[in-house]
Design a protein around this motif. Structure first.
Motif, PDB file in Angstrom:
ATOM      1  N   GLN A   1       0.874  -1.167   0.000  1.00 37.44           N
ATOM      2  CA  GLN A   1       0.000   0.000   0.000  1.00 37.44           C
ATOM      3  C   GLN A   1       0.915   1.222   0.000  1.00 37.44           C
ATOM      4  OE1 GLN A   1      -3.606  -0.378   0.403  1.00 37.44           O
ATOM      5  NE2 GLN A   1      -3.685   1.743  -0.316  1.00 37.44           N
TER       6      GLN A   1
ATOM      7  N   ARG B   1       2.555   0.805 -13.063  1.00 38.78           N
ATOM      8  CA  ARG B   1       1.262   1.181 -12.486  1.00 38.78           C
ATOM      9  C   ARG B   1       1.323   2.645 -12.068  1.00 38.78           C
ATOM     10  NH1 ARG B   1       0.558  -3.113 -14.443  1.00 38.78           N
ATOM     11  NH2 ARG B   1      -0.531  -4.926 -13.601  1.00 38.78           N
TER      12      ARG B   1
ATOM     13  N   ALA C   1      -0.722   6.055 -10.011  1.00 37.82           N
ATOM     14  CA  ALA C   1      -1.728   6.560  -9.071  1.00 37.82           C
ATOM     15  C   ALA C   1      -1.758   8.073  -9.255  1.00 37.82           C
ATOM     16  CB  ALA C   1      -1.383   6.208  -7.635  1.00 37.82           C
TER      17      ALA C   1
ATOM     18  N   THR D   1      -3.290   7.285  -3.011  1.00 42.84           N
ATOM     19  CA  THR D   1      -2.865   5.995  -2.489  1.00 42.84           C
ATOM     20  C   THR D   1      -3.373   4.871  -3.375  1.00 42.84           C
ATOM     21  OG1 THR D   1      -2.845   4.571  -0.518  1.00 42.84           O
ATOM     22  CG2 THR D   1      -4.875   5.777  -0.961  1.00 42.84           C
ATOM     23  N   ARG D   2      -2.646   3.764  -3.415  1.00 43.34           N
ATOM     24  CA  ARG D   2      -3.082   2.583  -4.145  1.00 43.34           C
ATOM     25  C   ARG D   2      -2.262   1.387  -3.700  1.00 43.34           C
ATOM     26  NH1 ARG D   2      -2.293   1.356 -10.125  1.00 43.34           N
ATOM     27  NH2 ARG D   2      -2.538  -0.696  -9.196  1.00 43.34           N
ATOM     28  N   GLN D   3      -2.772   0.188  -4.042  1.00 45.68           N
ATOM     29  CA  GLN D   3      -2.037  -1.047  -3.824  1.00 45.68           C
ATOM     30  C   GLN D   3      -1.336  -1.461  -5.111  1.00 45.68           C
ATOM     31  OE1 GLN D   3      -4.805  -3.998  -2.357  1.00 45.68           O
ATOM     32  NE2 GLN D   3      -4.616  -3.296  -0.245  1.00 45.68           N
TER      33      GLN D   3
ATOM     34  N   PHE E   1     -13.378   0.401  -7.472  1.00 52.67           N
ATOM     35  CA  PHE E   1     -12.132   0.616  -6.747  1.00 52.67           C
ATOM     36  C   PHE E   1     -12.358   1.698  -5.697  1.00 52.67           C
ATOM     37  CE2 PHE E   1     -10.727  -0.940 -10.921  1.00 52.67           C
ATOM     38  CZ  PHE E   1      -9.976  -2.034 -10.519  1.00 52.67           C
TER      39      PHE E   1
ATOM     40  N   GLN F   1      -8.751   3.900  -1.428  1.00 53.79           N
ATOM     41  CA  GLN F   1      -7.447   3.375  -1.031  1.00 53.79           C
ATOM     42  C   GLN F   1      -6.757   2.637  -2.172  1.00 53.79           C
ATOM     43  OE1 GLN F   1      -6.105   4.093   2.134  1.00 53.79           O
ATOM     44  NE2 GLN F   1      -7.873   5.453   1.941  1.00 53.79           N
ATOM     45  N   GLY F   2      -7.429   2.554  -3.327  1.00 48.38           N
ATOM     46  CA  GLY F   2      -6.828   1.877  -4.478  1.00 48.38           C
ATOM     47  C   GLY F   2      -6.610   0.400  -4.265  1.00 48.38           C
TER      48      GLY F   2
ATOM     49  N   ASP G   1      -6.974  -5.291 -11.438  1.00 45.56           N
ATOM     50  CA  ASP G   1      -6.063  -4.204 -11.108  1.00 45.56           C
ATOM     51  C   ASP G   1      -6.460  -3.008 -11.979  1.00 45.56           C
ATOM     52  OD1 ASP G   1      -3.875  -2.693 -10.305  1.00 45.56           O
ATOM     53  OD2 ASP G   1      -2.380  -4.224 -10.801  1.00 45.56           O
TER      54      ASP G   1
ATOM     55  N   THR H   1     -15.408   4.755 -10.552  1.00 43.34           N
ATOM     56  CA  THR H   1     -14.445   3.650 -10.691  1.00 43.34           C
ATOM     57  C   THR H   1     -15.141   2.293 -10.764  1.00 43.34           C
ATOM     58  OG1 THR H   1     -14.158   3.433  -8.292  1.00 43.34           O
ATOM     59  CG2 THR H   1     -12.712   4.986  -9.439  1.00 43.34           C
TER      60      THR H   1
END
Length: 309
Positions: free
Chosen positions: A12, A42, A44, A53-55, A112, A115-116, A191, A200
């Motif tokens: 994260q 990837r 963000a 923020t994202r995973q 989504f 927090q992604g 993803d 989203t």
């Protein structure tokens, strides 16, 4: 920044402005560079406030690059900004994957969150020849979404990617994935390349298919039909179709297959005509990394080895 990661690590990542009146509209990029090419990436991008923020689920063990920037400082901005009001903090934490057990066929509508978080579906194959076919709709929803989806089939035991697709074709940011599944558990990961809007929403559909019968569409690298090794498939060269950009031009049907091999391995490919009118032509090539996705590099071809086969 750069860091070493392990295949299957879930992180994260958060970038936040640190001043009370922050002017920061942050973005960050996580990328793997291999052989001078971006092999995996990837994004963000800031939506509101002064944080993003994202995973990210790392596909391979190795070195990764993490780039932090002000999102308005694009190439088309003649007046880039920065300074004390753009101070930030970067936080990287490990997250624990929590795949949701899901039976096939599968249809799920979701979105989504802020927090992604990625969406992980735990699916199972009854045998080693099983094929999964999965689609997303985001851009293609009745109310188009801003989610640019990516579909990945992940082997949690071997910690490796079994298949991945970003865009199903040049006209859509929705995803299409077809991959062979090992017997037992796999994860279907929804993803995103980037989220650039508040909507989203997405829909994901997945089902098992017959791995011995060619399926359309399989005209491009991203749509390749995965072969087993050894493997045998029956198929049909379809009728030509009109080019959407020039209806007077007809496009022939090409059937593209993919196979995972080891360096130095000797493999024989053969296409046998089962219809009198077919004169098959084989082209074998390697898929190499490219900035806009996988590229095809031909290494050999054959028209007639005996008769028309």
């Amino acid at each position: 920044f750069k860091f070493n990661g392990t295949a299957g690590d879930l992180f994260q990542i958060t970038v936040s402005g640190t001043t009370a009146q922050s002017s920061l509209k942050p973005m960050f990029v996580v990328a793997q560079v291999r052989g001078g090419q971006v092999a995996w990436i990837r994004y963000a991008v800031y939506q509101s406030g002064s944080s993003v923020t994202r995973q990210v689920l790392l596909p391979e063990t190795g070195e990764y690059i993490l780039l932090v920037a002000e999102s308005t400082n694009g190439e088309d901005n003649p007046n880039p900004v920065g300074g004390a009001a753009f101070a930030y903090s970067l936080t990287v934490n490990r997250a624990v994957p929590a795949p949701v057990a899901s039976a096939l066929p599968l249809t799920q509508s979701n979105s989504f969150n802020t927090q992604g978080a990625l969406h992980l579906y735990k699916v199972s194959a009854p045998n080693a020849t099983s094929l999964i076919e999965a689609f997303t709709k985001a851009m293609g929803l009745a109310t188009p979404s801003n989610a640019n989806t990516i579909l990945t089939l992940w082997d949690p035991a071997a910690k490796k990617v079994l298949g991945e697709n970003d865009d199903k074709d040049d006209q859509s940011t929705d995803s299409f994935l077809r991959a062979r599944m090992p017997q037992g558990e796999s994860w279907l990961v929804v993803d995103f390349y980037a989220l650039e809007g508040a909507n989203t929403n997405f829909e994901v559909t997945a089902a098992l298919r017959d791995g011995t019968q060619e399926l359309e569409p399989n005209d491009e690298i991203g749509q390749a039909f995965p072969l087993g090794l050894p493997g045998q498939v029956t198929g049909t060269v379809g009728a030509p179709t009109a080019d959407p950009s020039d209806p007077a031009t007809m496009i022939p049907d090409y059937d593209v297959y993919s196979i995972n091999v080891t360096a130095g391995q000797f493999i024989s490919f053969r296409a046998n005509a089962t219809a009198a009118d077919l004169d098959p032509y084989l082209i074998v090539g390697q898929v190499v990394d490219g900035f806009f996705g996988p590229q095809f590099s031909a290494v050999g071809a054959n028209n007639d080895s005996d008769g028309k086969n």
